[in-house]
Design a protein around this motif. Sequence first.
Motif, PDB file in Angstrom:
ATOM      1  N   PHE A  14       0.727  -1.151  -0.019  1.00 18.01           N
ATOM      2  CA  PHE A  14       0.056   0.095  -0.111  1.00 18.01           C
ATOM      3  C   PHE A  14       0.727   1.073  -0.022  1.00 18.01           C
ATOM      4  O   PHE A  14       0.458   2.343  -0.074  1.00 18.01           O
ATOM      5  CB  PHE A  14      -0.916  -0.029   1.283  1.00 18.01           C
ATOM      6  CG  PHE A  14      -2.073  -1.014   1.442  1.00 18.01           C
ATOM      7  CD1 PHE A  14      -3.147  -1.130   0.453  1.00 18.01           C
ATOM      8  CD2 PHE A  14      -1.657  -2.275   1.714  1.00 18.01           C
ATOM      9  CE1 PHE A  14      -4.023  -2.058   0.435  1.00 18.01           C
ATOM     10  CE2 PHE A  14      -2.729  -3.577   1.661  1.00 18.01           C
ATOM     11  CZ  PHE A  14      -3.729  -3.188   1.129  1.00 18.01           C
ATOM     12  N   SER A  15       2.387   0.992   0.278  1.00 21.85           N
ATOM     13  CA  SER A  15       3.014   2.155   0.282  1.00 21.85           C
ATOM     14  C   SER A  15       4.460   1.772  -0.046  1.00 21.85           C
ATOM     15  O   SER A  15       4.795   0.626  -0.245  1.00 21.85           O
ATOM     16  CB  SER A  15       3.037   2.900   1.589  1.00 21.85           C
ATOM     17  OG  SER A  15       3.572   1.965   2.657  1.00 21.85           O
ATOM     18  N   GLU A  16       5.479   2.746  -0.336  1.00 18.75           N
ATOM     19  CA  GLU A  16       6.692   2.628  -0.538  1.00 18.75           C
ATOM     20  C   GLU A  16       7.427   1.818   0.535  1.00 18.75           C
ATOM     21  O   GLU A  16       8.208   0.869   0.393  1.00 18.75           O
ATOM     22  CB  GLU A  16       7.306   4.030  -0.960  1.00 18.75           C
ATOM     23  CG  GLU A  16       8.877   3.582  -1.220  1.00 18.75           C
ATOM     24  CD  GLU A  16       9.665   4.930  -1.290  1.00 18.75           C
ATOM     25  OE1 GLU A  16      10.919   4.711  -1.432  1.00 18.75           O
ATOM     26  OE2 GLU A  16       9.139   5.760  -1.663  1.00 18.75           O
ATOM     27  N   SER A  17       6.987   2.103   1.885  1.00 18.57           N
ATOM     28  CA  SER A  17       7.559   1.629   2.877  1.00 18.57           C
ATOM     29  C   SER A  17       7.330   0.097   3.051  1.00 18.57           C
ATOM     30  O   SER A  17       8.139  -0.728   3.631  1.00 18.57           O
ATOM     31  CB  SER A  17       7.200   2.235   4.363  1.00 18.57           C
ATOM     32  OG  SER A  17       5.762   2.135   4.279  1.00 18.57           O
ATOM     33  N   ASP A  18       6.145  -0.264   2.330  1.00 23.20           N
ATOM     34  CA  ASP A  18       5.652  -1.622   2.571  1.00 23.20           C
ATOM     35  C   ASP A  18       6.540  -2.668   1.467  1.00 23.20           C
ATOM     36  O   ASP A  18       7.284  -3.419   1.754  1.00 23.20           O
ATOM     37  CB  ASP A  18       4.262  -1.851   1.933  1.00 23.20           C
ATOM     38  CG  ASP A  18       3.100  -1.362   2.848  1.00 23.20           C
ATOM     39  OD1 ASP A  18       3.254  -1.442   3.962  1.00 23.20           O
ATOM     40  OD2 ASP A  18       2.092  -1.384   2.407  1.00 23.20           O
ATOM     41  N   VAL A  19       7.209  -1.814   0.431  1.00 23.41           N
ATOM     42  CA  VAL A  19       8.107  -2.312  -0.493  1.00 23.41           C
ATOM     43  C   VAL A  19       9.307  -2.815   0.325  1.00 23.41           C
ATOM     44  O   VAL A  19       9.964  -3.819   0.193  1.00 23.41           O
ATOM     45  CB  VAL A  19       8.045  -1.580  -1.792  1.00 23.41           C
ATOM     46  CG1 VAL A  19       9.374  -2.243  -2.778  1.00 23.41           C
ATOM     47  CG2 VAL A  19       6.787  -1.334  -2.648  1.00 23.41           C
ATOM     48  N   HIS A  20       9.979  -1.753   0.723  1.00 24.89           N
ATOM     49  CA  HIS A  20      11.067  -1.865   1.792  1.00 24.89           C
ATOM     50  C   HIS A  20      11.006  -2.898   2.611  1.00 24.89           C
ATOM     51  O   HIS A  20      12.015  -3.609   2.819  1.00 24.89           O
ATOM     52  CB  HIS A  20      11.443  -0.520   2.188  1.00 24.89           C
ATOM     53  CG  HIS A  20      11.784   0.723   1.130  1.00 24.89           C
ATOM     54  ND1 HIS A  20      13.020   0.540   0.508  1.00 24.89           N
ATOM     55  CD2 HIS A  20      11.286   1.658   0.873  1.00 24.89           C
ATOM     56  CE1 HIS A  20      13.053   1.687  -0.366  1.00 24.89           C
ATOM     57  NE2 HIS A  20      11.859   2.334  -0.143  1.00 24.89           N
ATOM     58  N   ARG A  21       9.843  -3.096   3.336  1.00 25.98           N
ATOM     59  CA  ARG A  21       9.870  -3.929   4.450  1.00 25.98           C
ATOM     60  C   ARG A  21       9.910  -5.183   4.047  1.00 25.98           C
ATOM     61  O   ARG A  21      10.454  -6.198   4.116  1.00 25.98           O
ATOM     62  CB  ARG A  21       8.615  -3.520   5.266  1.00 25.98           C
ATOM     63  CG  ARG A  21       8.327  -4.566   6.516  1.00 25.98           C
ATOM     64  CD  ARG A  21       7.212  -4.238   7.515  1.00 25.98           C
ATOM     65  NE  ARG A  21       6.067  -3.900   6.811  1.00 25.98           N
ATOM     66  CZ  ARG A  21       5.530  -2.697   6.465  1.00 25.98           C
ATOM     67  NH1 ARG A  21       6.051  -1.638   6.891  1.00 25.98           N
ATOM     68  NH2 ARG A  21       4.295  -2.450   5.884  1.00 25.98           N
ATOM     69  N   TYR A  22       9.111  -5.774   2.876  1.00 32.16           N
ATOM     70  CA  TYR A  22       9.036  -6.919   2.474  1.00 32.16           C
ATOM     71  C   TYR A  22      10.289  -7.227   1.580  1.00 32.16           C
ATOM     72  O   TYR A  22      10.796  -8.584   1.767  1.00 32.16           O
ATOM     73  CB  TYR A  22       7.723  -7.006   1.295  1.00 32.16           C
ATOM     74  CG  TYR A  22       6.559  -7.105   2.061  1.00 32.16           C
ATOM     75  CD1 TYR A  22       6.188  -8.134   2.812  1.00 32.16           C
ATOM     76  CD2 TYR A  22       5.595  -6.052   1.691  1.00 32.16           C
ATOM     77  CE1 TYR A  22       5.052  -7.950   3.323  1.00 32.16           C
ATOM     78  CE2 TYR A  22       4.303  -6.376   2.247  1.00 32.16           C
ATOM     79  CZ  TYR A  22       4.031  -7.234   3.158  1.00 32.16           C
ATOM     80  OH  TYR A  22       2.878  -7.193   3.920  1.00 32.16           O
TER      81      TYR A  22
END
Length: 98
Positions: A14-22
């Motif tokens: 849902f956000s860029e931070s989700d991409v980084h976390r995954y």
Amino acid sequence: MSKNDVVLDGLKIFSESDVHRYLADLLDFGPYYGSNLDALWDRLSTDVERPVKITWVHSELSKQRLGDRFDKIIQIFERTKKQDIDFSWDDKFDYVLE
């Protein structure tokens, strides 16, 4: 699928931070990952064991949700892929958008 074949699921992003976390979790970036585009480039370009392939499923949904941030992430993927080709490495970074 090898250890370095990873799937990024756009349904969960849902956000860029989700991409980084995954990606940090899937590619084991460790506790000091900066969770930004520069840190992503640093990790993908030098720290991730090759070969590695990221398959981003539901990528169109991610593109809608992330807008230009999606494009910036893909630019880093593309830059990493080109670097490995330019270095003529046998084992390379690759990605697929599905």
